[in-house]
Scaffold this motif. Structure first.
Motif, PDB file in Angstrom:
ATOM      1  N   TYR A  18       0.787  -1.233   0.000  1.00  0.00           N
ATOM      2  CA  TYR A  18       0.000   0.000   0.000  1.00  0.00           C
ATOM      3  C   TYR A  18       0.822   1.287   0.000  1.00  0.00           C
ATOM      4  CZ  TYR A  18      -3.213  -3.576   1.707  1.00  0.00           C
ATOM      5  OH  TYR A  18      -3.941  -4.727   1.855  1.00  0.00           O
ATOM      6  N   GLY A  19       2.083   1.228   0.331  1.00  0.00           N
ATOM      7  CA  GLY A  19       2.893   2.441   0.417  1.00  0.00           C
ATOM      8  C   GLY A  19       2.764   3.129   1.753  1.00  0.00           C
ATOM      9  N   ASP A  20       1.551   3.602   2.055  1.00  0.00           N
ATOM     10  CA  ASP A  20       1.325   4.289   3.323  1.00  0.00           C
ATOM     11  C   ASP A  20      -0.148   4.127   3.705  1.00  0.00           C
ATOM     12  OD1 ASP A  20      -0.027   5.976   1.592  1.00  0.00           O
ATOM     13  OD2 ASP A  20       1.429   7.615   1.758  1.00  0.00           O
ATOM     14  N   GLU A  21      -0.520   4.809   4.785  1.00  0.00           N
ATOM     15  CA  GLU A  21      -1.899   4.678   5.283  1.00  0.00           C
ATOM     16  C   GLU A  21      -2.916   5.148   4.248  1.00  0.00           C
ATOM     17  OE1 GLU A  21      -4.564   6.826   8.682  1.00  0.00           O
ATOM     18  OE2 GLU A  21      -2.698   5.892   9.394  1.00  0.00           O
ATOM     19  N   ALA A  22      -2.635   6.237   3.575  1.00  0.00           N
ATOM     20  CA  ALA A  22      -3.568   6.745   2.574  1.00  0.00           C
ATOM     21  C   ALA A  22      -3.760   5.728   1.443  1.00  0.00           C
ATOM     22  CB  ALA A  22      -3.072   8.079   2.020  1.00  0.00           C
ATOM     23  N   GLY A  23      -2.652   5.115   1.020  1.00  0.00           N
ATOM     24  CA  GLY A  23      -2.760   4.094  -0.020  1.00  0.00           C
ATOM     25  C   GLY A  23      -3.553   2.897   0.447  1.00  0.00           C
ATOM     26  N   TYR A  24      -3.349   2.532   1.707  1.00  0.00           N
ATOM     27  CA  TYR A  24      -4.122   1.418   2.274  1.00  0.00           C
ATOM     28  C   TYR A  24      -5.607   1.738   2.288  1.00  0.00           C
ATOM     29  CZ  TYR A  24      -6.353  -1.416   5.839  1.00  0.00           C
ATOM     30  OH  TYR A  24      -7.235  -2.214   6.525  1.00  0.00           O
ATOM     31  N   LEU A  25      -5.965   2.918   2.767  1.00  0.00           N
ATOM     32  CA  LEU A  25      -7.389   3.253   2.861  1.00  0.00           C
ATOM     33  C   LEU A  25      -8.041   3.354   1.486  1.00  0.00           C
ATOM     34  CD1 LEU A  25      -7.354   5.806   5.807  1.00  0.00           C
ATOM     35  CD2 LEU A  25      -8.036   3.398   5.838  1.00  0.00           C
ATOM     36  N   ALA A  26      -7.294   3.833   0.505  1.00  0.00           N
ATOM     37  CA  ALA A  26      -7.835   3.884  -0.854  1.00  0.00           C
ATOM     38  C   ALA A  26      -8.132   2.469  -1.352  1.00  0.00           C
ATOM     39  CB  ALA A  26      -6.860   4.590  -1.785  1.00  0.00           C
ATOM     40  N   ARG A  27      -7.201   1.557  -1.102  1.00  0.00           N
ATOM     41  CA  ARG A  27      -7.424   0.160  -1.521  1.00  0.00           C
ATOM     42  C   ARG A  27      -8.555  -0.474  -0.713  1.00  0.00           C
ATOM     43  NH1 ARG A  27      -9.124  -3.357  -3.388  1.00  0.00           N
ATOM     44  NH2 ARG A  27      -8.292  -5.432  -3.801  1.00  0.00           N
ATOM     45  N   PHE A  28      -8.647  -0.149   0.560  1.00  0.00           N
ATOM     46  CA  PHE A  28      -9.719  -0.701   1.392  1.00  0.00           C
ATOM     47  C   PHE A  28     -11.083  -0.232   0.880  1.00  0.00           C
ATOM     48  CE2 PHE A  28     -12.562  -1.051   4.978  1.00  0.00           C
ATOM     49  CZ  PHE A  28     -12.167  -2.221   5.614  1.00  0.00           C
ATOM     50  N   ARG A  29     -11.175   1.033   0.511  1.00  0.00           N
ATOM     51  CA  ARG A  29     -12.457   1.533  -0.014  1.00  0.00           C
ATOM     52  C   ARG A  29     -12.823   0.834  -1.324  1.00  0.00           C
ATOM     53  NH1 ARG A  29     -15.010   5.765   2.177  1.00  0.00           N
ATOM     54  NH2 ARG A  29     -13.946   7.014   3.765  1.00  0.00           N
ATOM     55  N   GLN A  30     -11.843   0.551  -2.152  1.00  0.00           N
ATOM     56  CA  GLN A  30     -12.131  -0.191  -3.386  1.00  0.00           C
ATOM     57  C   GLN A  30     -12.667  -1.581  -3.069  1.00  0.00           C
ATOM     58  OE1 GLN A  30      -8.388  -0.237  -5.471  1.00  0.00           O
ATOM     59  NE2 GLN A  30      -8.540   1.898  -6.142  1.00  0.00           N
ATOM     60  N   ALA A  31     -12.051  -2.235  -2.089  1.00  0.00           N
ATOM     61  CA  ALA A  31     -12.499  -3.571  -1.710  1.00  0.00           C
ATOM     62  C   ALA A  31     -13.901  -3.526  -1.100  1.00  0.00           C
ATOM     63  CB  ALA A  31     -11.515  -4.199  -0.731  1.00  0.00           C
ATOM     64  N   ALA A  32     -14.182  -2.489  -0.323  1.00  0.00           N
ATOM     65  CA  ALA A  32     -15.513  -2.346   0.263  1.00  0.00           C
ATOM     66  C   ALA A  32     -16.555  -2.112  -0.826  1.00  0.00           C
ATOM     67  CB  ALA A  32     -15.521  -1.202   1.267  1.00  0.00           C
ATOM     68  N   ALA A  33     -16.211  -1.303  -1.813  1.00  0.00           N
ATOM     69  CA  ALA A  33     -17.139  -1.065  -2.923  1.00  0.00           C
ATOM     70  C   ALA A  33     -17.424  -2.359  -3.677  1.00  0.00           C
ATOM     71  CB  ALA A  33     -16.570  -0.008  -3.861  1.00  0.00           C
ATOM     72  N   ALA A  34     -16.394  -3.186  -3.850  1.00  0.00           N
ATOM     73  CA  ALA A  34     -16.584  -4.472  -4.520  1.00  0.00           C
ATOM     74  C   ALA A  34     -17.494  -5.384  -3.705  1.00  0.00           C
ATOM     75  CB  ALA A  34     -15.238  -5.142  -4.764  1.00  0.00           C
ATOM     76  N   ALA A  35     -17.344  -5.369  -2.372  1.00  0.00           N
ATOM     77  CA  ALA A  35     -18.197  -6.186  -1.511  1.00  0.00           C
ATOM     78  C   ALA A  35     -19.644  -5.723  -1.570  1.00  0.00           C
ATOM     79  CB  ALA A  35     -17.679  -6.143  -0.075  1.00  0.00           C
ATOM     80  N   VAL A  36     -19.848  -4.403  -1.609  1.00  0.00           N
ATOM     81  CA  VAL A  36     -21.210  -3.877  -1.748  1.00  0.00           C
ATOM     82  C   VAL A  36     -21.801  -4.301  -3.088  1.00  0.00           C
ATOM     83  CG1 VAL A  36     -22.575  -1.768  -1.985  1.00  0.00           C
ATOM     84  CG2 VAL A  36     -20.848  -1.940  -0.174  1.00  0.00           C
ATOM     85  N   ALA A  37     -21.020  -4.185  -4.162  1.00  0.00           N
ATOM     86  CA  ALA A  37     -21.503  -4.577  -5.490  1.00  0.00           C
ATOM     87  C   ALA A  37     -21.836  -6.061  -5.551  1.00  0.00           C
ATOM     88  CB  ALA A  37     -20.455  -4.225  -6.542  1.00  0.00           C
ATOM     89  N   ALA A  38     -21.094  -6.891  -4.797  1.00  0.00           N
ATOM     90  CA  ALA A  38     -21.352  -8.330  -4.772  1.00  0.00           C
ATOM     91  C   ALA A  38     -22.555  -8.684  -3.902  1.00  0.00           C
ATOM     92  CB  ALA A  38     -20.121  -9.072  -4.269  1.00  0.00           C
ATOM     93  N   GLY A  39     -23.025  -7.723  -3.118  1.00  0.00           N
ATOM     94  CA  GLY A  39     -24.185  -7.961  -2.270  1.00  0.00           C
ATOM     95  C   GLY A  39     -23.863  -8.535  -0.905  1.00  0.00           C
ATOM     96  N   VAL A  40     -22.565  -8.549  -0.509  1.00  0.00           N
ATOM     97  CA  VAL A  40     -22.185  -9.178   0.751  1.00  0.00           C
ATOM     98  C   VAL A  40     -21.871  -8.151   1.835  1.00  0.00           C
ATOM     99  CG1 VAL A  40     -21.366 -11.256  -0.400  1.00  0.00           C
ATOM    100  CG2 VAL A  40     -19.755  -9.379   0.060  1.00  0.00           C
ATOM    101  N   MET A  41     -22.096  -6.887   1.521  1.00  0.00           N
ATOM    102  CA  MET A  41     -21.892  -5.818   2.489  1.00  0.00           C
ATOM    103  C   MET A  41     -22.903  -4.723   2.191  1.00  0.00           C
ATOM    104  SD  MET A  41     -18.319  -3.777   3.243  1.00  0.00           S
ATOM    105  CE  MET A  41     -18.031  -2.963   4.808  1.00  0.00           C
TER     106      MET A  41
END
Length: 471
Positions: free
Chosen positions: A416-439
């Motif tokens: 991730y590089g740093d915390e900001a990079g981590y949170l950006a990737r985490f938000r992408q993963a959360a968006a994918a989970a919402v799109a999949a219907g599991v969040m």
């Protein structure tokens, strides 16, 4: 006969009630007693209660009982969504465990009913009893469940007491227009619910069957319990008797001819147990398996501990910081959201990939130790630690709690590089989970806020550890 609302007692509150003020959430909390005769069941002569789950039973007798159930329901009828969830309270610990105050219930207007249907819930274990009657004899001393063989019909009777066709002078639902009733059981209670689905649900209503419009089995180990001569509950608290039996595993399917929806909502741990009884999704059946989650999360254990201290006046041991730290409730809530639509004749829950296993029945893990396949919550797809079902201790409770091992600095930086990079990737993963219907969308921001804390925790814990080579 229904009696209530029940008040008073030595403590002045219902055992295991929520920590939050339900009235502030627009909900009524009320407890009721239910008294009557419960049917017990046995296999029809010559019938085999086999692996296929197509079990044929019949009434064998009746026993008197008196129990309680706790109701959470919207105060405003206009905010009620028409669905009642009836929870089979878990008695593994020797006292009742249940949780019906999650965001899906409170924000979407369900009614939630916490049903005491097993003897241990009322009477506790013989050694150091912590059941309702021992906890508050003034409030609960008149309750009695003589045998767990009666639990199946008591569950049916609670469902009918809060269902669309309920009758009587006392209405636990306060006049709400109930449309659907979902039966829910978790862990040991899911095993009993499995037996209920396979054996009791198909019976005629006058024999106790067809009381529910759908079923959800959470953290289910893949096996039912006996219909008569029921297995004693497994005690996991200190001082457990040596004769306590293990949880049933990989024993039976959910019958494929079920005429209402059923859904298994499992973590990585139960997926391992259920591998030999996996079933394909159908128009009436779904299985979800979440990678990196396990049976008991750190967050859930904190809530349990706080309730225990309030109810028993003793602070339990703090949960291990090394146990699994991915919260289960958002996963459960997404499943319940889809389940509610399904029982109301809408679309079924979206099918999800299952966890990957190798030819030896072992979970296939990535280079970080995280399970591959399965439902992917953002903590699994944008990890800052290895969360898994692998235990940090080999005692019974430890095997349920899994593990959490933060990534070292080299691994975090490479990912991730740093915390900001981590949170950006985490938000992408959360968006994918919402799109999949599991969040659910409402759970994204709380998860991001927690992700910030987990990143900083990992950084603090690994600051002085020697770095390993990033993969």
């Amino acid at each position: 006969m229904i009696q209530g609302p029940i008040t008073g007692g030595q403590h002045g509150w219902a055992f295991n009630r929520p920590l939050i003020d339900l009235a502030a959430k627009g909900f009524v909390e009320a407890e009721y007693f239910l008294e009557g005769q419960a049917v017990t069941y046995g296999p029809v002569a010559g019938a085999e209660l086999g692996r296929d789950g197509k079990w044929t039973v019949e009434p064998k007798g009746k026993v008197p009982f008196k129990t309680r159930f706790l109701v959470y329901r919207p105060a405003d009828p206009a905010k009620f969504n028409g669905t009642v969830v009836v929870c089979w309270n878990n008695v593994t610990a020797g006292y009742e465990l249940f949780f019906g105050e999650g965001p899906e219930v409170l924000e979407e207007g369900y009614a939630y009913v916490c049903a005491t249907v097993q003897a241990v819930g009322v009477h506790g274990f013989e050694a150091n009893p912590q059941g309702l009657a021992a906890w508050d004899a003034e409030r609960y001393g008149s309750l009695s469940i003589p045998t767990d063989d009666a639990s199946y019909d008591i569950f049916s009777q609670v469902a009918r007491a809060v269902g669309p066709a309920r009758e009587g002078a006392v209405d636990p639902m306060g006049g709400l227009a109930v449309k659907r009733v979902i039966g829910l059981g978790a862990s040991q209670s899911a095993g009993r619910l499995s037996t209920y689905i396979n054996a009791v649900h198909p019976l005629a209503p006058e024999q106790g069957g067809h009381a529910f419009d759908g079923y959800m089995l959470q953290i289910y180990f893949g096996g039912g319990t006996a219909i008569e001569g029921s297995d004693p509950p497994v005690r996991v608290s200190p001082g457990a008797p040596g004769a306590a039996r293990p949880l049933p595993r990989a024993q039976n399917l959910i019958r494929e001819d079920l005429d209402v929806p059923a859904m298994i909502v499992n973590t990585e741990l139960e997926a391992i147990a259920c591998l030999k009884v996996r079933q394909p999704d159908t128009e009436r059946f779904r299985t979800w398996e979440a990678a990196a989650l396990t049976h008991v999360s750190y967050q859930a254990q904190l809530t349990r501990n706080e309730k225990y201290q309030r109810d028993f006046g003793v602070a339990p041991a703090a949960p291990s910081e090394d146990m699994n730290r991915i919260y289960l409730q958002p996963f459960y809530d997404a499943a319940l959201h889809h389940m509610n639509r399904w029982v109301n004749e809408g679309a079924p829950p979206p099918s999800q990939p299952l966890i990957n296993f190798d030819a030896d029945g072992k979970v296939v893990r990535d280079r970080h130790g995280i399970a591959t396949g399965g439902v992917r919550l953002p903590q699994a797809d944008a990890p800052v630690a290895m969360n898994s079902s692998a235990p940090v201790s080999d005692d019974f409770s430890g095997r349920l709690r899994g593990s959490n091992r933060p990534f070292d600095a080299a691994t975090r930086d490479a990912l991730y590089g740093d915390e900001a990079g981590y949170l950006a990737r985490f938000r992408q993963a959360a968006a994918a989970a919402v799109a999949a219907g599991v969040m659910m969308p409402r759970d994204v921001e709380p998860a991001v806020a927690e992700a910030v804390l987990e990143y900083r925790r990992a950084r603090a814990l690994t600051a002085r550890e020697p770095a390993t080579t990033a993969g």
